[in-house]
Scaffold this motif. Structure first.
Motif, PDB file in Angstrom:
ATOM      1  N   VAL A 190       0.851  -1.179  -0.059  1.00 48.82           N
ATOM      2  CA  VAL A 190       0.041  -0.036   0.061  1.00 48.82           C
ATOM      3  C   VAL A 190       0.892   1.269   0.026  1.00 48.82           C
ATOM      4  CG1 VAL A 190      -1.722   1.285   1.346  1.00 48.82           C
ATOM      5  CG2 VAL A 190      -1.896  -1.193   1.305  1.00 48.82           C
ATOM      6  N   ALA A 191       0.721   2.164  -0.912  1.00 45.64           N
ATOM      7  CA  ALA A 191       1.865   3.328  -1.086  1.00 45.64           C
ATOM      8  C   ALA A 191       0.821   4.526  -1.442  1.00 45.64           C
ATOM      9  CB  ALA A 191       2.513   2.872  -2.008  1.00 45.64           C
ATOM     10  N   CYS A 192       1.689   5.621  -1.230  1.00 47.79           N
ATOM     11  CA  CYS A 192       1.445   7.178  -1.494  1.00 47.79           C
ATOM     12  C   CYS A 192       2.686   7.095  -2.223  1.00 47.79           C
ATOM     13  CB  CYS A 192       0.847   7.974  -0.466  1.00 47.79           C
ATOM     14  SG  CYS A 192       0.739   9.656  -1.246  1.00 47.79           S
ATOM     15  N   ASN A 193       2.620   7.344  -3.558  1.00 52.06           N
ATOM     16  CA  ASN A 193       3.934   7.442  -4.368  1.00 52.06           C
ATOM     17  C   ASN A 193       3.736   8.777  -5.187  1.00 52.06           C
ATOM     18  OD1 ASN A 193       6.087   7.391  -6.344  1.00 52.06           O
ATOM     19  ND2 ASN A 193       6.117   5.087  -6.106  1.00 52.06           N
ATOM     20  N   PRO A 194       4.673   9.693  -5.060  1.00 54.05           N
ATOM     21  CA  PRO A 194       4.223  10.889  -5.656  1.00 54.05           C
ATOM     22  C   PRO A 194       4.831  10.897  -7.195  1.00 54.05           C
ATOM     23  CG  PRO A 194       6.356  10.932  -4.337  1.00 54.05           C
ATOM     24  CD  PRO A 194       5.749   9.639  -3.907  1.00 54.05           C
ATOM     25  N   PHE A 195       5.350   9.778  -7.727  1.00 57.17           N
ATOM     26  CA  PHE A 195       5.824   9.589  -9.223  1.00 57.17           C
ATOM     27  C   PHE A 195       4.679   8.854  -9.933  1.00 57.17           C
ATOM     28  CE2 PHE A 195       9.583  10.110  -6.745  1.00 57.17           C
ATOM     29  CZ  PHE A 195      10.178  11.077  -7.672  1.00 57.17           C
ATOM     30  N   ILE A 196       3.583   8.301  -9.192  1.00 54.88           N
ATOM     31  CA  ILE A 196       2.365   7.490  -9.615  1.00 54.88           C
ATOM     32  C   ILE A 196       0.901   8.391  -9.567  1.00 54.88           C
ATOM     33  CG2 ILE A 196       1.228   5.395 -10.021  1.00 54.88           C
ATOM     34  CD1 ILE A 196       3.565   4.049  -8.690  1.00 54.88           C
ATOM     35  N   PRO A 197       0.880   9.042 -10.573  1.00 59.28           N
ATOM     36  CA  PRO A 197      -0.503   9.845 -10.643  1.00 59.28           C
ATOM     37  C   PRO A 197      -1.595   9.070 -10.757  1.00 59.28           C
ATOM     38  CG  PRO A 197       0.727  10.196 -12.618  1.00 59.28           C
ATOM     39  CD  PRO A 197       1.691   9.132 -11.934  1.00 59.28           C
ATOM     40  N   LEU A 198      -2.740   9.405 -10.141  1.00 56.65           N
ATOM     41  CA  LEU A 198      -4.193   8.669 -10.183  1.00 56.65           C
ATOM     42  C   LEU A 198      -5.135   9.354 -10.861  1.00 56.65           C
ATOM     43  CD1 LEU A 198      -3.775   7.042  -6.551  1.00 56.65           C
ATOM     44  CD2 LEU A 198      -3.147   5.823  -8.806  1.00 56.65           C
ATOM     45  N   ASP A 199      -5.867   8.673 -11.467  1.00 56.97           N
ATOM     46  CA  ASP A 199      -7.230   9.348 -12.016  1.00 56.97           C
ATOM     47  C   ASP A 199      -8.174   9.443 -11.082  1.00 56.97           C
ATOM     48  OD1 ASP A 199      -8.497   6.718 -12.391  1.00 56.97           O
ATOM     49  OD2 ASP A 199      -8.109   7.035 -14.474  1.00 56.97           O
ATOM     50  N   ALA A 200      -9.395  10.085 -11.262  1.00 59.67           N
ATOM     51  CA  ALA A 200     -10.596  10.144 -10.648  1.00 59.67           C
ATOM     52  C   ALA A 200     -10.870   8.905 -10.119  1.00 59.67           C
ATOM     53  CB  ALA A 200     -11.747  10.834 -11.294  1.00 59.67           C
ATOM     54  N   ASN A 201     -10.538   7.608 -10.599  1.00 58.89           N
ATOM     55  CA  ASN A 201     -10.952   6.262 -10.301  1.00 58.89           C
ATOM     56  C   ASN A 201     -10.120   5.647  -9.598  1.00 58.89           C
ATOM     57  OD1 ASN A 201     -13.582   6.281 -11.617  1.00 58.89           O
ATOM     58  ND2 ASN A 201     -12.744   5.851 -13.647  1.00 58.89           N
ATOM     59  N   HIS A 202      -8.961   6.317  -9.357  1.00 56.71           N
ATOM     60  CA  HIS A 202      -7.532   5.882  -8.684  1.00 56.71           C
ATOM     61  C   HIS A 202      -7.007   4.895  -9.296  1.00 56.71           C
ATOM     62  CE1 HIS A 202      -9.226   7.583  -4.604  1.00 56.71           C
ATOM     63  NE2 HIS A 202     -10.326   7.177  -4.992  1.00 56.71           N
ATOM     64  N   ASP A 203      -7.130   4.763 -10.740  1.00 58.31           N
ATOM     65  CA  ASP A 203      -6.178   4.120 -11.727  1.00 58.31           C
ATOM     66  C   ASP A 203      -5.044   4.740 -11.863  1.00 58.31           C
ATOM     67  OD1 ASP A 203      -8.252   2.393 -11.602  1.00 58.31           O
ATOM     68  OD2 ASP A 203      -9.094   2.921 -13.748  1.00 58.31           O
ATOM     69  N   ALA A 204      -3.784   4.036 -11.943  1.00 51.12           N
ATOM     70  CA  ALA A 204      -2.565   4.623 -12.157  1.00 51.12           C
ATOM     71  C   ALA A 204      -2.775   5.270 -13.616  1.00 51.12           C
ATOM     72  CB  ALA A 204      -1.404   3.725 -12.192  1.00 51.12           C
ATOM     73  N   THR A 205      -2.215   6.487 -14.039  1.00 48.34           N
ATOM     74  CA  THR A 205      -2.343   6.913 -15.484  1.00 48.34           C
ATOM     75  C   THR A 205      -0.849   6.988 -16.160  1.00 48.34           C
ATOM     76  OG1 THR A 205      -1.967   9.231 -14.561  1.00 48.34           O
ATOM     77  CG2 THR A 205      -4.189   8.343 -14.888  1.00 48.34           C
ATOM     78  N   GLY A 206       0.203   6.586 -15.404  1.00 50.43           N
ATOM     79  CA  GLY A 206       1.555   6.431 -15.795  1.00 50.43           C
ATOM     80  C   GLY A 206       2.418   6.419 -14.740  1.00 50.43           C
ATOM     81  N   HIS A 207       3.796   6.776 -14.847  1.00 51.95           N
ATOM     82  CA  HIS A 207       4.805   6.939 -14.095  1.00 51.95           C
ATOM     83  C   HIS A 207       5.460   8.097 -14.509  1.00 51.95           C
ATOM     84  CE1 HIS A 207       7.612   5.815 -11.143  1.00 51.95           C
ATOM     85  NE2 HIS A 207       6.849   4.796 -10.633  1.00 51.95           N
ATOM     86  N   LYS A 208       5.977   9.077 -13.450  1.00 52.68           N
ATOM     87  CA  LYS A 208       6.944  10.125 -13.671  1.00 52.68           C
ATOM     88  C   LYS A 208       8.120   9.767 -13.927  1.00 52.68           C
ATOM     89  CE  LYS A 208       3.760  13.245 -11.059  1.00 52.68           C
ATOM     90  NZ  LYS A 208       3.692  14.209 -10.149  1.00 52.68           N
ATOM     91  N   PRO A 209       8.954  10.385 -14.652  1.00 50.04           N
ATOM     92  CA  PRO A 209      10.455  10.008 -14.731  1.00 50.04           C
ATOM     93  C   PRO A 209      11.221   9.668 -13.352  1.00 50.04           C
ATOM     94  CG  PRO A 209      10.020  11.922 -16.109  1.00 50.04           C
ATOM     95  CD  PRO A 209       8.783  11.658 -14.994  1.00 50.04           C
TER      96      PRO A 209
END
Length: 146
Positions: free
Chosen positions: A121-140
């Motif tokens: 379970v993580a809060c990762n500043p490099f993994i943006p989440l959309d309104a459904n909490h789905d990962a939308t990508g990964h920052k460099p």
């Protein structure tokens, strides 16, 4: 082949115990099931747990004893991580690594299901989440030292 998954399946030595863990400890609800496999609808894919011997026979590949993967559950805030950690610990879930602040920011912890599969379970500043909490990508991350 498109870059996507629709079903992720893990093998279980004891399907009944695994179901109890995911349904009673985590509160997941199955969408389909029989004596050999159970399916849970996730965010855009299905997660299934199959009897390990049946899965090995079906795939034609022997399945080892140790998991070599983790499942990640990302949330938006560090407080959400703390709340989930407290809830799972109160339910008797085995925490394998407690609340940890990594050098790059955020907060995470790891726990095990009843057969030793590792979940994060993580809060990762490099993994943006959309309104459904789905990962939308990964920052460099090429600037992060390992």
């Amino acid at each position: 082949m498109e870059q996507r998954l629709t079903v992720l399946t893990i093998g279980a030595r004891d399907l009944r115990r695994m179901r109890e863990f995911y349904e009673q400890k985590l509160g997941w609800k199955p969408v389909a099931e029989n004596d050999d496999i159970v399916f849970y609808r996730m965010n855009g894919f299905l997660f299934s747990i199959a009897r390990k011997d049946e899965l090995a026979a079906f795939t034609g590949a022997p399945l080892g004893e140790q998991p070599s993967f983790t499942f990640g559950y990302n949330v938006r805030t560090e407080q959400e991580v703390r709340d989930i950690h407290s809830d799972l610990a109160a339910r008797g879930v085995k925490i394998t690594r407690g609340l940890t602040v990594p050098p790059f920011g955020g907060l995470f912890f790891y726990f095990q299901d009843v057969e030793g599969n590792i979940l994060e379970v993580a809060c990762n500043p490099f993994i943006p989440l959309d309104a459904n909490h789905d990962a939308t990508g990964h920052k460099p991350i090429d600037h992060i030292e390992t």
